[in-house]
Every structure is written in C-alpha cells, then in structure tokens.
Design a protein around this motif. Structure first.
Motif, mmCIF file in Angstrom:
data_model
loop_
_atom_site.group_PDB
_atom_site.id
_atom_site.type_symbol
_atom_site.label_atom_id
_atom_site.label_comp_id
_atom_site.label_asym_id
_atom_site.label_seq_id
_atom_site.Cartn_x
_atom_site.Cartn_y
_atom_site.Cartn_z
ATOM 1 N N PRO A 77 0.826 -1.213 0.000
ATOM 2 C CA PRO A 77 0.000 0.000 0.000
ATOM 3 C C PRO A 77 0.860 1.263 0.000
ATOM 4 C CG PRO A 77 -0.860 -1.600 1.567
ATOM 5 C CD PRO A 77 0.468 -2.126 1.103
ATOM 6 N N PRO A 78 0.349 2.358 -0.547
ATOM 7 C CA PRO A 78 1.148 3.583 -0.666
ATOM 8 C C PRO A 78 1.784 4.059 0.631
ATOM 9 C CG PRO A 78 -0.833 3.777 -1.975
ATOM 10 C CD PRO A 78 -0.969 2.497 -1.213
ATOM 11 N N ASN A 79 1.083 3.916 1.755
ATOM 12 C CA ASN A 79 1.624 4.413 3.019
ATOM 13 C C ASN A 79 2.636 3.470 3.656
ATOM 14 O OD1 ASN A 79 -0.345 2.458 3.676
ATOM 15 N ND2 ASN A 79 -0.692 3.370 5.691
ATOM 16 N N ALA A 80 2.875 2.303 3.038
ATOM 17 C CA ALA A 80 3.802 1.325 3.613
ATOM 18 C C ALA A 80 5.222 1.466 3.079
ATOM 19 C CB ALA A 80 3.291 -0.096 3.354
ATOM 20 N N HIS A 81 5.444 2.390 2.152
ATOM 21 C CA HIS A 81 6.785 2.573 1.590
ATOM 22 C C HIS A 81 7.691 3.299 2.580
ATOM 23 C CE1 HIS A 81 6.024 1.100 -2.468
ATOM 24 N NE2 HIS A 81 4.841 1.684 -2.389
ATOM 25 N N GLY A 82 8.973 3.135 2.369
ATOM 26 C CA GLY A 82 9.978 3.747 3.230
ATOM 27 C C GLY A 82 11.074 2.760 3.575
ATOM 28 N N PHE A 83 10.714 1.484 3.701
ATOM 29 C CA PHE A 83 11.688 0.433 4.010
ATOM 30 C C PHE A 83 12.704 0.251 2.885
ATOM 31 C CE2 PHE A 83 8.121 -1.571 1.880
ATOM 32 C CZ PHE A 83 8.742 -2.359 0.914
ATOM 33 N N GLU A 84 12.360 0.761 1.693
ATOM 34 C CA GLU A 84 13.288 0.635 0.561
ATOM 35 C C GLU A 84 14.650 1.229 0.883
ATOM 36 O OE1 GLU A 84 9.177 1.061 -1.486
ATOM 37 O OE2 GLU A 84 10.152 1.731 0.357
ATOM 38 N N GLU A 85 14.671 2.284 1.682
ATOM 39 C CA GLU A 85 15.952 2.899 2.038
ATOM 40 C C GLU A 85 16.879 1.887 2.699
ATOM 41 O OE1 GLU A 85 15.985 7.160 3.442
ATOM 42 O OE2 GLU A 85 13.900 6.635 3.904
ATOM 43 N N ALA A 86 16.328 1.040 3.561
ATOM 44 C CA ALA A 86 17.140 0.049 4.274
ATOM 45 C C ALA A 86 17.574 -1.082 3.348
ATOM 46 C CB ALA A 86 16.364 -0.508 5.465
ATOM 47 N N HIS A 93 18.584 -4.562 -6.925
ATOM 48 C CA HIS A 93 17.838 -3.876 -7.970
ATOM 49 C C HIS A 93 16.358 -3.904 -7.587
ATOM 50 C CE1 HIS A 93 21.565 -3.935 -10.166
ATOM 51 N NE2 HIS A 93 21.630 -5.238 -10.025
ATOM 52 N N ILE A 94 15.592 -2.914 -8.046
ATOM 53 C CA ILE A 94 14.281 -2.700 -7.440
ATOM 54 C C ILE A 94 13.196 -2.417 -8.480
ATOM 55 C CG2 ILE A 94 14.870 -0.266 -7.054
ATOM 56 C CD1 ILE A 94 13.271 -0.401 -4.443
ATOM 57 N N PHE A 95 12.135 -3.230 -8.406
ATOM 58 C CA PHE A 95 10.928 -3.004 -9.196
ATOM 59 C C PHE A 95 9.816 -2.679 -8.200
ATOM 60 C CE2 PHE A 95 6.920 -3.915 -11.142
ATOM 61 C CZ PHE A 95 7.070 -3.660 -12.499
ATOM 62 N N VAL A 96 9.161 -1.525 -8.388
ATOM 63 C CA VAL A 96 8.149 -1.065 -7.440
ATOM 64 C C VAL A 96 6.821 -0.888 -8.161
ATOM 65 C CG1 VAL A 96 7.569 0.672 -5.706
ATOM 66 C CG2 VAL A 96 9.961 0.227 -6.246
ATOM 67 N N GLU A 97 5.759 -1.440 -7.570
ATOM 68 C CA GLU A 97 4.438 -1.174 -8.122
ATOM 69 C C GLU A 97 4.042 0.270 -7.816
ATOM 70 O OE1 GLU A 97 2.085 -1.575 -9.979
ATOM 71 O OE2 GLU A 97 2.670 -3.483 -10.830
ATOM 72 N N LYS A 98 3.233 0.828 -8.696
ATOM 73 C CA LYS A 98 2.765 2.200 -8.507
ATOM 74 C C LYS A 98 1.748 2.270 -7.367
ATOM 75 C CE LYS A 98 -1.183 1.045 -9.460
ATOM 76 N NZ LYS A 98 -2.262 1.219 -8.436
ATOM 77 N N PRO A 99 1.506 3.441 -6.776
ATOM 78 C CA PRO A 99 2.399 4.606 -6.789
ATOM 79 C C PRO A 99 3.607 4.319 -5.917
ATOM 80 C CG PRO A 99 0.619 4.982 -5.245
ATOM 81 C CD PRO A 99 0.324 3.661 -5.898
ATOM 82 N N VAL A 100 4.692 5.042 -6.097
ATOM 83 C CA VAL A 100 5.929 4.707 -5.402
ATOM 84 C C VAL A 100 5.895 5.077 -3.922
ATOM 85 C CG1 VAL A 100 7.344 4.760 -7.476
ATOM 86 C CG2 VAL A 100 6.976 6.881 -6.181
ATOM 87 N N ARG A 102 3.031 7.286 -0.771
ATOM 88 C CA ARG A 102 1.908 8.193 -0.548
ATOM 89 C C ARG A 102 2.418 9.589 -0.277
ATOM 90 N NH1 ARG A 102 -0.606 11.115 2.891
ATOM 91 N NH2 ARG A 102 -2.888 11.270 2.986
ATOM 92 N N ASP A 103 3.606 9.671 0.277
ATOM 93 C CA ASP A 103 4.208 10.929 0.712
ATOM 94 C C ASP A 103 5.397 11.255 -0.182
ATOM 95 O OD1 ASP A 103 6.481 12.243 2.579
ATOM 96 O OD2 ASP A 103 4.502 12.899 3.248
ATOM 97 N N LEU A 104 5.449 12.491 -0.673
ATOM 98 C CA LEU A 104 6.509 12.882 -1.602
ATOM 99 C C LEU A 104 7.880 12.884 -0.936
ATOM 100 C CD1 LEU A 104 6.287 13.554 -4.592
ATOM 101 C CD2 LEU A 104 6.301 15.969 -3.998
ATOM 102 N N ASP A 105 7.960 13.243 0.335
ATOM 103 C CA ASP A 105 9.250 13.240 1.026
ATOM 104 C C ASP A 105 9.822 11.832 1.119
ATOM 105 O OD1 ASP A 105 9.258 15.977 1.384
ATOM 106 O OD2 ASP A 105 8.300 15.877 3.366
ATOM 107 N N VAL A 106 8.958 10.847 1.384
ATOM 108 C CA VAL A 106 9.401 9.452 1.430
ATOM 109 C C VAL A 106 9.947 9.039 0.068
ATOM 110 C CG1 VAL A 106 8.646 7.046 1.701
ATOM 111 C CG2 VAL A 106 7.821 8.804 3.291
ATOM 112 N N ALA A 107 9.205 9.339 -0.991
ATOM 113 C CA ALA A 107 9.637 8.986 -2.342
ATOM 114 C C ALA A 107 10.942 9.685 -2.711
ATOM 115 C CB ALA A 107 8.545 9.345 -3.344
ATOM 116 N N LYS A 108 11.103 10.911 -2.263
ATOM 117 C CA LYS A 108 12.325 11.671 -2.571
ATOM 118 C C LYS A 108 13.547 11.019 -1.928
ATOM 119 C CE LYS A 108 11.782 16.056 -2.718
ATOM 120 N NZ LYS A 108 11.574 17.484 -2.359
#
Length: 330
Positions: A77-86, A93-100, A102-108
């Motif tokens: 789910p969109p709000n579950a992203h962030g662990f990618e940094e770790a 290598h990383i394939f991510v389903e859309k949207p990347v 929910r929060d633009l700061d997390v995606a940045k």
C-alpha cells in the motif's frame, strides 16, 4: 552485469502482488528464481512461498539481509513505503508497483538512495509497454502535434469495510493510488505539467467511514502547451466501467484503452481498432529482469525518477482541491 543464468528475486507485499504478476514470474522461470516471499501477514507470505517453493518472511529487510537476492519486486500500500531505504543498503535492484509512495518526502528519499547506489530500477506503469501505445506515440510524434487530451477512469469498486484503499491516510485516495495510471500515460505523451486544478469530491458513497473522493475532475496544463482533463470515480454502476486516454492530435484521434489492451485510431474517413499483441505485465517484468542481467536499463520505460514525477502531479492535484485554487508545478 550478472553472470548467472537466473536473477534471484524476493517478492515484498504478497497481498498486493496480483495473480497477473505471479503468472508473469512463472512464465519467466527460465530467467528468474523467486527465493523469498514477504508480507506483513505471514500467512500470505507462506501461501505465496508454497507457489514458488521458497522461504517466507514478515520483514522485508530481514528477508533481503538473509537471502541477498539480486532484485526485489515491491507491491505494498502507498503508506507502507519507506523500508526501501534500508534494503537498498544491500545493493538490490528494485521493481516497485505504482504509486511509489503516498508521501513525496518518502519517495524523494528513496529516489536519492536509488540514484546514489546506481541500482537498476523500474516502476509498474505497465500501459507504457503496450505495443499499441508505442504505435500511437510513433504516429503522433511530439507533444507539439497534440491539441488536447481527455482521460477517464470510471470503475465500480467493491471493498470489504475498513479496507486500506478506502482510507485517505493509507491509499492517498483514488487519484494517487489508481488514476495515477491515467496521469502517467498522459505525461508520457504531453510531457511535464505546468499547473493543475482539481475538484475531488465525495458525493456518491454513503458510508461515513470512507473519506476518499469518489467524484473527481482534474484540469492540467502542460509545459508543452497541451491542456488535459481527467475525470474519475470508483462508484459507478457495474454496467458503466470505462477507462481510457483520448488524444486529439493533428489529423488523428487515438483512444488508448489500457485495461482492454487496445487502441482505436480515428483517422479521416477510417476507424482502426488495434489489439495489443503483448501482455504488459509480462513485458514490464521481462524488460526489468533483462536490465538486471545485462546492466543495460535503456529499455525500461518507467524508471523511479519518472514515476516520482507522476506521484508529484497526483499529490499536487490533491493539494489543489484542498486549497481550492490552481497549483503551479516546478
């Protein structure tokens, strides 16, 4: 570049990995080996692990640390992203389903980590991989040849009460989570946006526990000069569900009907309907896995940086509604 015959892959977010993705991975079994399945609900991970004959985990970082795969496929789910940094610390290598996100700061932050590490990256905007989209792009040419674009995402949804998709805090709403496909395809033809004005209303749902919009009209102007309008609802009747992007170009009108994998070309005195010969879900994964094996990412049509711009535009549409005014893009 990988010298082994198969790319090792960990699936993260089994609840979000559709049967279409699973079938694609099975079809690509000569190229990829699924070595781990991850889901916050361990039972879901275990069910998927049985399908692929691999280990099951509840924590994505633990799975990547122990299995050291070549790549990960993320569908959360969109709000579950962030662990990618770790997990990017392990150079996967990383394939991510859309949207990347929910929060633009997390995606940045994730984007910065991806680009610093130099890993292959791709996002699941599968409509870009349709051969009929490629044909339309070739025939239309540059955005200067486009007069206007109209997008429609009309759906009749059925979710159980309390589903994360129905909560703005989790999904971001229909525009961010779903109509992102329409925004992305329009961007693919028109370029980057200069401004957006949106009205995202809740008028059709009678459930007081649902706080996402169900009646949306968005107007976008692009730096290329192309104006676009997108309408969306997830509360249509089950007899009226229609999703497409219609492009009015010089001497040609094209309907891109992604879910039906077809395009309709309206030419002077002739209408031509063309069915796609490719499965876009299979194609996007094949291109990603080939890039991982060869180190050549040139055929990836939706890298993370580009998908970040689509997320940004959908978030700005939400901000426009909140402010009740036109929002200008950077």
């Amino acid at each position: 570049m990988l010298h082994m015959s198969k790319v090792t892959l960990v699936l993260i977010g089994c609840g979000g990995i559709s049967n279409l993705h699973a079938r694609s991975l099975e079809a690509l079994r000569e190229t990829v080996k699924v070595v781990g399945c991850v889901d916050i609900v361990k039972e879901r991970a275990e069910d998927f692990a049985k399908r692929f004959g691999c280990a099951a985990y509840a924590d994505p970082v633990e799975a990547v640390e122990k299995l050291r795969p070549d790549a990960v496929l993320i569908a959360v789910p969109p709000n579950a992203h962030g662990f990618e940094e770790a997990i990017l610390d392990y150079n996967v290598h990383i394939f991510v389903e859309k949207p990347v996100a929910r929060d633009l700061d997390v995606a940045k932050r994730i984007l910065s980590k991806i680009e610093a590490s130099g890993v292959i990256n791709s996002v699941g905007y599968m409509w870009r991989y349709l051969d009929v989209v490629r044909q339309a792009k070739t025939e239309i040419g540059s955005a200067e040849r486009i007069g206007m674009i109209y997008g429609q995402y009309v759906w009749s949804a059925s979710f159980p009460p309390g589903h994360w998709w129905l909560r703005k805090s989790a999904s971001g709403g229909q525009i961010i989570e779903q109509v992102t496909h329409s925004f992305d395809l329009i961007r693919y033809f028109a370029g980057e946006a200069s401004s957006v004005y949106a009205r995202l209303e809740r008028r059709l749902s009678e459930d007081p526990n649902i706080d996402i919009e169900d009646s949306s009209v968005i107007s976008i102007r692009f730096k290329s000069g192309v104006p676009a309008t997108v309408i969306a609802t997830w509360k249509s009747t089950n007899t009226m569900q229609d999703t497409f992007v219609r492009i009015f170009a010089r001497g040609l009108v094209v309907d891109l009907v992604g879910h039906q994998r077809k395009a309709i070309f309206y030419r002077n005195n002739r209408v031509e309907e063309v069915k796609s010969a490719v499965d876009p879900y299979l194609e996007e994964l094949k291109v990603f896995l080939d890039a991982v094996k060869t180190g050549d990412s040139s055929k990836i049509l939706s890298p993370y940086r580009d998908a970040y711009k689509t997320l940004e535009l959908t978030i700005l549409a939400n901000k426009s509604h909140e402010r009740g005014e036109v929002v200008f893009c950077e």
